[in-house]
Design a protein around this motif. Structure first.
Motif, mmCIF file in Angstrom:
data_model
loop_
_atom_site.group_PDB
_atom_site.id
_atom_site.type_symbol
_atom_site.label_atom_id
_atom_site.label_comp_id
_atom_site.label_asym_id
_atom_site.label_seq_id
_atom_site.Cartn_x
_atom_site.Cartn_y
_atom_site.Cartn_z
ATOM 1 N N GLU A 1 2.140 6.732 -6.981
ATOM 2 C CA GLU A 1 0.778 6.891 -7.663
ATOM 3 C C GLU A 1 0.919 7.765 -8.629
ATOM 4 O O GLU A 1 1.567 8.724 -8.819
ATOM 5 N N GLU B 1 0.905 4.314 -2.844
ATOM 6 C CA GLU B 1 0.667 5.812 -2.424
ATOM 7 C C GLU B 1 1.935 6.545 -2.900
ATOM 8 O O GLU B 1 1.695 7.661 -3.299
ATOM 9 N N LYS C 1 0.826 -1.100 -0.033
ATOM 10 C CA LYS C 1 -0.183 -0.007 0.144
ATOM 11 C C LYS C 1 0.982 1.207 -0.090
ATOM 12 O O LYS C 1 0.535 2.152 -0.634
#
Length: 196
Positions: free
Chosen positions: A193, A190, A186
């Motif tokens: 991105e 992030e 994750k």
């Protein structure tokens, strides 16, 4: 050139001509020794993409149904894949993965177990945590950041290895280990991105 290397070259050419691919963090993958790449799963092309740009051969689980198709049955094992029955504890698939890691090979896992329908990171299954705790493998979180759109940007990020020494020492649960892996994936998504 072996079949795996040929398949790798074909995948690399196809992906590189179809998308603007950016590969980050290849240096995080050890040259030798048991290694587990744990990646999010957003597209059918994820398995070939994950292994297309690195030197080492990647072994990965593929759903049992693919091995029932005449052409794929003989081809997939040569490309480093081995079958897994989804939705149940497949002891044979577990044994195969453990054997490969004991032999110092590299396996690729998609902890979510299936492709994300909306591109968002889902919940990880315990398999990834199990292998991370039960072996001394180096565990690399990976992130594929899309979506796959022809001639558009696509990123593949290999993160830094996750330190599992403390979790292995205190015999943490596979669930906890998987959560650690998913948290790292994750973070990569992030951090890298794509800006629209």
């Amino acid at each position: 050139m072996g079949i795996y290397q040929f398949g790798q070259s074909v995948s690399r050419i196809f992906i590189s001509t179809s998308y603007k691919v950016e590969i980050i963090g290849k240096e995080n993958i050890p040259d030798t020794g048991a290694t587990i790449l744990c990646c999010n799963h957003i597209h059918y092309f994820d398995p070939p993409l994950l292994g297309a740009y690195i030197k080492r051969q990647l072994h990965y689980m593929a759903k049992q149904e693919l091995f029932e198709k005449p052409i794929l049955k003989g081809l997939l094992p040569k490309l480093g894949a081995f079958p897994v029955r989804r939705g149940m504890s497949d002891k044979q698939a577990i044994r195969t993965a453990m054997k490969l890691l004991k032999e110092g090979k590299m396996i690729g896992l998609f902890p979510e177990g299936t492709r994300s329908k909306n591109g968002q990171l889902g919940k990880g299954l315990t398999g990834a945590g199990f292998f991370a705790l039960r072996t001394d493998a180096v565990v690399i979180p990976c992130a594929i950041i899309g979506p796959y759109r022809t001639f558009k940007s696509l990123k593949l990020v290999y993160g830094t290895p996750i330190d599992f020494s403390e979790l292995r020492e205190r015999k943490a649960s596979a669930e906890e280990a998987t959560e650690v892996i998913m948290t790292e994936i994750k973070k990569l998504i992030e951090e890298h991105e794509l800006k629209s």
